[in-house]
Scaffold this motif. Structure first.
Motif, PDB file in Angstrom:
ATOM      1  N   SER A  62      27.814 -25.649   0.958  1.00  0.00           N
ATOM      2  CA  SER A  62      28.692 -25.087  -0.063  1.00  0.00           C
ATOM      3  C   SER A  62      28.005 -25.215  -1.419  1.00  0.00           C
ATOM      4  O   SER A  62      27.659 -26.324  -1.850  1.00  0.00           O
ATOM      5  CB  SER A  62      30.039 -25.830  -0.083  1.00  0.00           C
ATOM      6  OG  SER A  62      30.875 -25.316  -1.111  1.00  0.00           O
ATOM      7  N   GLY A  86      28.521 -23.915  -5.369  1.00  0.00           N
ATOM      8  CA  GLY A  86      29.408 -23.245  -6.302  1.00  0.00           C
ATOM      9  C   GLY A  86      30.698 -22.796  -5.654  1.00  0.00           C
ATOM     10  O   GLY A  86      31.292 -21.794  -6.067  1.00  0.00           O
ATOM     11  N   GLY A  87      31.143 -23.518  -4.631  1.00  0.00           N
ATOM     12  CA  GLY A  87      32.381 -23.179  -3.949  1.00  0.00           C
ATOM     13  C   GLY A  87      32.244 -22.059  -2.939  1.00  0.00           C
ATOM     14  O   GLY A  87      33.243 -21.613  -2.372  1.00  0.00           O
ATOM     15  N   ARG A  88      31.001 -21.602  -2.673  1.00  0.00           N
ATOM     16  CA  ARG A  88      30.779 -20.527  -1.708  1.00  0.00           C
ATOM     17  C   ARG A  88      29.882 -21.022  -0.583  1.00  0.00           C
ATOM     18  O   ARG A  88      28.968 -21.819  -0.817  1.00  0.00           O
ATOM     19  CB  ARG A  88      30.126 -19.317  -2.389  1.00  0.00           C
ATOM     20  CG  ARG A  88      31.013 -18.630  -3.421  1.00  0.00           C
ATOM     21  CD  ARG A  88      30.243 -17.500  -4.104  1.00  0.00           C
ATOM     22  NE  ARG A  88      29.119 -18.011  -4.850  1.00  0.00           N
ATOM     23  CZ  ARG A  88      28.052 -17.284  -5.182  1.00  0.00           C
ATOM     24  NH1 ARG A  88      27.966 -16.027  -4.796  1.00  0.00           N
ATOM     25  NH2 ARG A  88      27.064 -17.819  -5.878  1.00  0.00           N
ATOM     26  N   PRO A  89      30.100 -20.542   0.659  1.00  0.00           N
ATOM     27  CA  PRO A  89      29.287 -20.993   1.786  1.00  0.00           C
ATOM     28  C   PRO A  89      27.974 -20.213   1.892  1.00  0.00           C
ATOM     29  O   PRO A  89      27.947 -18.997   1.725  1.00  0.00           O
ATOM     30  CB  PRO A  89      30.193 -20.713   2.991  1.00  0.00           C
ATOM     31  CG  PRO A  89      31.021 -19.534   2.565  1.00  0.00           C
ATOM     32  CD  PRO A  89      31.229 -19.685   1.080  1.00  0.00           C
ATOM     33  N   PHE A  90      26.898 -20.916   2.146  1.00  0.00           N
ATOM     34  CA  PHE A  90      25.598 -20.302   2.364  1.00  0.00           C
ATOM     35  C   PHE A  90      24.912 -20.993   3.538  1.00  0.00           C
ATOM     36  O   PHE A  90      25.071 -22.199   3.729  1.00  0.00           O
ATOM     37  CB  PHE A  90      24.702 -20.432   1.124  1.00  0.00           C
ATOM     38  CG  PHE A  90      25.166 -19.666  -0.064  1.00  0.00           C
ATOM     39  CD1 PHE A  90      24.783 -18.349  -0.256  1.00  0.00           C
ATOM     40  CD2 PHE A  90      25.986 -20.263  -1.014  1.00  0.00           C
ATOM     41  CE1 PHE A  90      25.207 -17.636  -1.367  1.00  0.00           C
ATOM     42  CE2 PHE A  90      26.423 -19.562  -2.124  1.00  0.00           C
ATOM     43  CZ  PHE A  90      26.036 -18.240  -2.300  1.00  0.00           C
ATOM     44  N   THR A 103      21.366 -18.669  -5.834  1.00  0.00           N
ATOM     45  CA  THR A 103      22.653 -18.248  -5.240  1.00  0.00           C
ATOM     46  C   THR A 103      23.578 -17.549  -6.246  1.00  0.00           C
ATOM     47  O   THR A 103      24.730 -17.281  -5.920  1.00  0.00           O
ATOM     48  CB  THR A 103      23.414 -19.427  -4.582  1.00  0.00           C
ATOM     49  OG1 THR A 103      23.951 -20.299  -5.566  1.00  0.00           O
ATOM     50  CG2 THR A 103      22.524 -20.178  -3.602  1.00  0.00           C
ATOM     51  N   CYS A 104      23.100 -17.258  -7.450  1.00  0.00           N
ATOM     52  CA  CYS A 104      23.929 -16.524  -8.418  1.00  0.00           C
ATOM     53  C   CYS A 104      23.779 -15.020  -8.177  1.00  0.00           C
ATOM     54  O   CYS A 104      23.286 -14.595  -7.139  1.00  0.00           O
ATOM     55  CB  CYS A 104      23.532 -16.880  -9.843  1.00  0.00           C
ATOM     56  SG  CYS A 104      23.844 -18.598 -10.294  1.00  0.00           S
ATOM     57  N   SER A 105      24.174 -14.230  -9.165  1.00  0.00           N
ATOM     58  CA  SER A 105      24.012 -12.785  -9.059  1.00  0.00           C
ATOM     59  C   SER A 105      23.568 -12.228 -10.398  1.00  0.00           C
ATOM     60  O   SER A 105      23.519 -12.939 -11.412  1.00  0.00           O
ATOM     61  CB  SER A 105      25.334 -12.123  -8.637  1.00  0.00           C
ATOM     62  OG  SER A 105      26.193 -11.968  -9.749  1.00  0.00           O
ATOM     63  N   ASP A 132      20.175  -8.266  -7.734  1.00  0.00           N
ATOM     64  CA  ASP A 132      20.557  -9.318  -6.797  1.00  0.00           C
ATOM     65  C   ASP A 132      19.440  -9.512  -5.783  1.00  0.00           C
ATOM     66  O   ASP A 132      18.982  -8.546  -5.157  1.00  0.00           O
ATOM     67  CB  ASP A 132      21.840  -8.944  -6.051  1.00  0.00           C
ATOM     68  CG  ASP A 132      23.064  -8.923  -6.961  1.00  0.00           C
ATOM     69  OD1 ASP A 132      23.096  -9.734  -7.903  1.00  0.00           O
ATOM     70  OD2 ASP A 132      23.970  -8.099  -6.722  1.00  0.00           O
ATOM     71  N   LEU A 158      22.208 -11.652  -1.565  1.00  0.00           N
ATOM     72  CA  LEU A 158      23.115 -12.146  -2.601  1.00  0.00           C
ATOM     73  C   LEU A 158      23.782 -10.978  -3.318  1.00  0.00           C
ATOM     74  O   LEU A 158      23.247  -9.866  -3.363  1.00  0.00           O
ATOM     75  CB  LEU A 158      22.354 -12.999  -3.618  1.00  0.00           C
ATOM     76  CG  LEU A 158      21.816 -14.341  -3.107  1.00  0.00           C
ATOM     77  CD1 LEU A 158      20.927 -14.992  -4.162  1.00  0.00           C
ATOM     78  CD2 LEU A 158      22.967 -15.287  -2.731  1.00  0.00           C
ATOM     79  N   GLN A 191      25.161 -24.759   7.304  1.00  0.00           N
ATOM     80  CA  GLN A 191      25.957 -24.110   6.273  1.00  0.00           C
ATOM     81  C   GLN A 191      26.268 -25.118   5.176  1.00  0.00           C
ATOM     82  O   GLN A 191      26.712 -26.227   5.456  1.00  0.00           O
ATOM     83  CB  GLN A 191      27.258 -23.553   6.856  1.00  0.00           C
ATOM     84  CG  GLN A 191      28.099 -22.792   5.824  1.00  0.00           C
ATOM     85  CD  GLN A 191      29.179 -21.966   6.470  1.00  0.00           C
ATOM     86  OE1 GLN A 191      28.905 -20.981   7.141  1.00  0.00           O
ATOM     87  NE2 GLN A 191      30.429 -22.377   6.277  1.00  0.00           N
TER      88      GLN A 191
END
Length: 404
Positions: free
Chosen positions: A159, A161-165, A38-40, A64, A68, A157
């Motif tokens: 969370s 790293g503070g982001r929704p996936f 889930t990083c970039s 990416d 992502l 859904q």
């Protein structure tokens, strides 16, 4: 370093975004960097490692994965297998440019993906993993509380790293079947395993499993006190230096002949930390150092100062000149050491007049061996014939131009 933005088609035909970090000088080899779950492509560790490798002539493609960063597609439709396929697609894109990679670097789940992909990729000579899991299913502990919902509804859904996936059941099933042992055991490239013993996301036992599954040549280096994302600049710098030094042993980094009139080639100094004064110093593909200023002058003291390098040049040349003369004469000189001191620092020099005699270097030379007084005195005289000594005593001519 020059950076080129480019795109290529991923496993599903969606457009994937990438950055190709290029050497300022000759292109000697190519690396492919696969980021963590889930990083970039733009995480600090990837940027730092790419910059270090580019400084030694290795171009680095970081991209990416589908869904992502700036890449197209739906993350919820991806899994470990599609990550491997995206790596293969990135390799194909480099092949089309005549830049086939010989080095693969993978961080976290990206490390597992490059291990899976490497045996089926031609021309790969070295593989590096950073904080990689031995079992790709290990990644599910990041959203363990959502697993019941995923099993019930097929998708949920979460969370990270503070982001929704959105994570689907197909992802869970795929990583569960992503056994790495067969791929690692078939690896025909050299392997470097980097892992922190304090990594609380992917435990250090994963590094042991990867290392034991691989055949030689293989190496393991611990990233003491580093976190999983290698967020500390010092940790990223250390990892970059280790990868750069290790990879030289396995990659064919044959630099072209130096320009006429420049017998030692071009020494390139590149800014490594715009917030301070840290500099990468690269002399050809094989020699690297860091330059910095002391803390008292706004630096981070992670390398010698510019005047430290100047003193090192004088000391090294003095010792070499003495050794060369004693060797030619057959004298029993067993060891030479040269202590060099300089009476001012760089920051105090800024306002000095260009013709002012403000620099004073002092050398204290220690000669070991059964030498006569006459021999010792002669070697002291020879020290003054050191080419760097003569350069410092004479005025030098320096020309400066702006690059286009």
């Amino acid at each position: 370093m020059p950076t080129e933005r480019l795109t290529f088609q991923g496993h599903s035909g969606h457009t994937l975004a990438a950055r190709l970090d290029l050497p300022d000088g000759p292109h000697l080899a190519t690396a492919l960097f696969a980021h963590c779950f889930t990083c970039s492509k733009d995480i600090p560790a990837a940027r730092r490692i790419s910059a270090r490798l580019a400084a030694m002539g290795i171009a680095v493609l970081r991209f990416d994965f589908t869904g992502l960063g700036h890449s197209k597609g739906e993350f919820s439709n991806t899994n470990f297998t599609t990550n491997v396929q995206d790596i293969m697609a990135a390799c194909a894109a480099l092949d089309e440019r005549g830049m086939s990679p010989s080095l693969l670097i993978g961080h976290s789940l990206g490390g597992a993906a490059v291990l899976k992909a490497a045996p089926d990729m031609k021309g790969i000579k070295a593989v590096v993993t950073i904080g990689a899991p031995y079992d790709p299913a290990h990644v599910t502990h990041n959203f363990a509380d959502a697993l019941p919902d995923i099993m019930t509804h097929g998708v949920a859904q979460v969370s990270l790293g503070g982001r929704p996936f959105k994570i689907g059941q197909q992802f869970i099933d795929d990583v569960a079947n992503g056994e790495l042992f067969p791929a690692i055991s078939k690896l025909k490239a050299a392997l470097l395993v980097l892992h922190s013993p304090t990594d609380d996301t992917v435990g250090i036992d994963n590094a042991s499993e990867i290392f034991l599954a691989a055949r030689h040549p293989k190496s393991f280096v611990t990233l003491d006190n580093a976190d999983h994302l290698i967020t500390s600049p010092q940790d990223a710098e250390y990892a970059a230096d280790v990868i750069a030094s290790w990879s030289k042993r396995y990659l064919d980094l044959h630099a072209p002949a130096p320009p006429i009139g420049v017998p030692e080639g071009v020494l390139r100094v590149s800014e490594a930390d715009p917030a301070g004064f840290l500099q990468d110093v690269q002399s050809g593909p094989h020699h690297h150092a860091l330059a910095d200023e002391p803390l008292a002058y706004g630096g981070t003291n992670r390398g010698m100062s510019p005047y430290g390098f100047l003193g090192a040049g004088l000391g090294a040349c003095t010792s070499m000149t003495i050794r060369m003369y004693a060797r030619r004469k057959g004298w029993p000189l067993t060891h030479v050491s040269v202590d060099v001191t300089h009476d001012k620092v760089h920051a105090q020099d800024a306002a000095a007049q260009s013709d002012a005699k403000v620099d004073s270097f002092a050398r204290l030379i220690t000669l070991s061996g059964d030498l006569s007084d006459a021999q010792r005195q002669k070697l002291l005289e020879i020290a003054d014939k050191c080419p760097v000594h003569r350069t410092l005593e004479r005025s030098s001519h320096i020309t400066t131009d702006l690059a286009p």
